[in-house]
Write a protein that holds these residues in place. Sequence first.
Motif: not given
Length: 77
Positions: A62-71
């Motif tokens: 989730a943290n990697e995804w957040a960085k990737l999409i700019g969450w």
Amino acid sequence: MRENGRFNQRYSLLCRDFLRAHPIAASAYALIKQRLAQRFPDDVDFYYDIKDPVFDIIMEGANEWAKLIGWSEPPAD
């Protein structure tokens, strides 16, 4: 209740959004929780001993995804 700007607020919102965006991860996590509850209905400590590290792995994603999409956290209600 969660306080705006605290770690536990970000954690829960990120988890929610990540699992909504990744239904396979959500289904796998639900299945793990269900199987643990069935296997260890009277041993909550053992349930959490297994569930918590699994959830930590999900939150890494989730943290990697957040960085990737700019969450970012949504505005407070």
